[in-house]
Motif scaffolding. Structure first.
Motif, PDB file in Angstrom:
ATOM      1  N   UNK A  39       7.104   5.721   0.828  1.00  0.00           N
ATOM      2  CA  UNK A  39       7.134   4.270   0.975  1.00  0.00           C
ATOM      3  C   UNK A  39       5.976   3.620   0.242  1.00  0.00           C
ATOM      4  N   UNK A  40       5.717   2.374   0.590  1.00  0.00           N
ATOM      5  CA  UNK A  40       4.628   1.602  -0.012  1.00  0.00           C
ATOM      6  C   UNK A  40       3.611   1.314   1.080  1.00  0.00           C
ATOM      7  N   UNK A  41       2.358   1.700   0.833  1.00  0.00           N
ATOM      8  CA  UNK A  41       1.266   1.440   1.761  1.00  0.00           C
ATOM      9  C   UNK A  41       0.595   0.139   1.345  1.00  0.00           C
ATOM     10  N   UNK A  42       0.306  -0.731   2.325  1.00  0.00           N
ATOM     11  CA  UNK A  42      -0.389  -1.982   2.017  1.00  0.00           C
ATOM     12  C   UNK A  42      -1.507  -2.192   3.035  1.00  0.00           C
ATOM     13  N   UNK A  43      -2.693  -2.502   2.547  1.00  0.00           N
ATOM     14  CA  UNK A  43      -3.810  -2.835   3.415  1.00  0.00           C
ATOM     15  C   UNK A  43      -3.671  -4.278   3.873  1.00  0.00           C
ATOM     16  N   UNK A  44      -3.813  -4.505   5.182  1.00  0.00           N
ATOM     17  CA  UNK A  44      -3.596  -5.849   5.703  1.00  0.00           C
ATOM     18  C   UNK A  44      -4.614  -6.162   6.792  1.00  0.00           C
TER      19      UNK A  44
END
Length: 173
Positions: A39-44
């Protein structure tokens, strides 16, 4: 499919024993939901730059037909700051921001198009984003750019992550 997952800090092993860290990482790698592999990891963290990074990551996950792994890195402080002893062990500082972010994300209409989870970690942001990327065998990590004095002094998260990551890093201005 939408939802969020906030693991308890007790699920994580202490950093003091390096062999335990390797075993914990191996266990976590095998316990990841297969729907989010590659998948796609996103820092939030709820900032404007992380909001832009999240929007880009949603589009990326949608176009590739993969899941979105949203990572919030909570505060952790070494106990040696207070105790003055060795070896350094990390203590979780209560961070209710993750719960608030999870509730906001659960109500967000723009997340309805992709399957997603919220993962809470504690520690160094760069290390934790790369670790989650490794656990989920992510195709990319998306982060917002850092502006300000702290980024100039200590180096931006995006810059440090891009130098050491084992997968593509997309930095959103």
């Amino acid at each position: 499919m939408a939802g969020h997952e906030i693991p308890e800090p007790a699920d994580r092993k202490q950093v003091a024993d390096p062999s335990a860290t390797d075993e914990a990482a191996e266990e976590a790698r095998h316990s990841c939901d297969p729907a989010f592999q590659h998948g796609v990891v996103v820092g939030f963290d709820g900032s404007m730059s992380s909001e832009r990074a999240l929007a880009y990551a949603i589009g990326m996950a949608y176009r590739s037909g993969s899941g979105l792994i949203i990572v919030h890195v909570a505060n952790r402080l070494p106990t040696t700051v207070w105790a003055g002893c060795e070896p350094p062990v990390f203590v979780d500082v209560p961070d209710h921001r993750t719960e608030v972010l999870g509730l906001e994300l659960a109500c967000a209409e723009h997340l309805a198009e992709v399957p997603w989870i919220l993962v809470e970690r504690g520690g160094d942001i760069c290390h934790e984003l790369e670790e989650v990327g490794h656990e989920y065998e992510a195709d990319a990590i998306v982060v917002g750019s850092t502006h300000g004095l702290a980024g100039r002094i200590f180096g931006s998260v995006a810059g440090r992550l891009a130098r050491r990551a084992e997968r593509p890093v997309v930095v959103i201005p």
